[in-house]
Design a protein around this motif. Sequence first.
Motif, PDB file in Angstrom:
ATOM      1  N   ALA A 176      -1.416  42.557  10.012  1.00 13.90           N
ATOM      2  CA  ALA A 176      -0.663  42.943  11.006  1.00 13.90           C
ATOM      3  C   ALA A 176      -0.421  41.231  11.393  1.00 13.90           C
ATOM      4  CB  ALA A 176      -0.739  43.937  12.056  1.00 13.90           C
ATOM      5  N   LEU A 177      -1.642  40.582  11.191  1.00  9.80           N
ATOM      6  CA  LEU A 177      -1.869  39.482  12.564  1.00  9.80           C
ATOM      7  C   LEU A 177      -1.262  38.452  10.874  1.00  9.80           C
ATOM      8  CD1 LEU A 177      -2.476  37.780  14.027  1.00  9.80           C
ATOM      9  CD2 LEU A 177      -4.572  37.731  13.592  1.00  9.80           C
ATOM     10  N   TYR A 179       0.617  38.798   8.387  1.00 10.25           N
ATOM     11  CA  TYR A 179       2.461  38.797   8.853  1.00 10.25           C
ATOM     12  C   TYR A 179       2.938  38.128   9.334  1.00 10.25           C
ATOM     13  CZ  TYR A 179       7.020  40.815   7.658  1.00 10.25           C
ATOM     14  OH  TYR A 179       8.651  40.572   8.240  1.00 10.25           O
ATOM     15  N   GLU A 180       2.490  38.463  11.230  1.00  8.49           N
ATOM     16  CA  GLU A 180       2.477  37.895  12.115  1.00  8.49           C
ATOM     17  C   GLU A 180       2.663  36.174  12.002  1.00  8.49           C
ATOM     18  OE1 GLU A 180       2.132  37.269  16.879  1.00  8.49           O
ATOM     19  OE2 GLU A 180       1.498  38.510  15.507  1.00  8.49           O
ATOM     20  N   LEU A 181       1.982  35.598  11.249  1.00  8.48           N
ATOM     21  CA  LEU A 181       2.105  34.090  11.189  1.00  8.48           C
ATOM     22  C   LEU A 181       2.014  33.825   9.904  1.00  8.48           C
ATOM     23  CD1 LEU A 181      -1.531  34.177  13.500  1.00  8.48           C
ATOM     24  CD2 LEU A 181       0.971  33.334  14.402  1.00  8.48           C
ATOM     25  N   ARG A 182       2.689  34.280   9.262  1.00  8.24           N
ATOM     26  CA  ARG A 182       2.799  34.081   7.392  1.00  8.24           C
ATOM     27  C   ARG A 182       3.605  32.517   6.834  1.00  8.24           C
ATOM     28  NH1 ARG A 182       6.825  37.747   9.715  1.00  8.24           N
ATOM     29  NH2 ARG A 182       9.176  37.596   8.944  1.00  8.24           N
TER      30      ARG A 182
END
Length: 245
Positions: A176-177, A179-182
Amino acid sequence: MQTVLITGANKSIGFETAKQLAAQGYFVFLGSRDIKKGEAAADQLKAAGYSQVQAVQINVADPASVAAAKDTVSKQISSLDILINNAGIMGGYQQMPSAISPDVLHEVFNTNFFGAVHVTQAFMELLKKSGAPRIVNVTSGLASLTLHSDPAWKYYAIKSAAYGPSKTALNAYTVALAYELRDTAFKINAVDPGYTATDFNQHRGTGSVENAARIIVKYALTGADGPTGKYFSNDINGESDESPW
């Protein structure tokens, strides 16, 4: 000078990871729940010729301790290049799902999962100031639901109601992290150092701390074109060390 914070770095895999990164020129903050043990570890590295190390008191299960550690580190550096969430606990060896105490579940998750989240969030500001921030969440093969569902897996019979699930949760947070900072320079991965002989398993593991630390360092130093949001293991045989979730 590039910088790294490693939680649970006063012994075993965390200590060896600190040593290997110090050897590559990083300034290493050795996170330790017991500051005296952390300082002893730092002194040991300094005696071996690695001068750019410093012990930092941090109990990842205590948000106030995490905040204090962040304040201590922030007074000395303007950015953090690598965070390695290594601190973890087993929670004992009797973890039958039908009988495990909810208190044990809370204790294990508070360190292995919530602790990593607290540390990551606390140091996010410093990480964002790095040109190439890296986060390695130290996980376990016992986190893999795919492997746990495969009777042919060599560790299939090793089930735990607290430890394995806490690392499964950490893996999910990693995805999840990442993806957030992708769309940023972050590279965030979950890394299983393998079944390593340490105090954690009463030295029953088959791998060495040197080899365990090597794969952690590998993904802590991954380049701009490296993976993110992935799960890697020292126990995978083949051309790639990517593990099934």
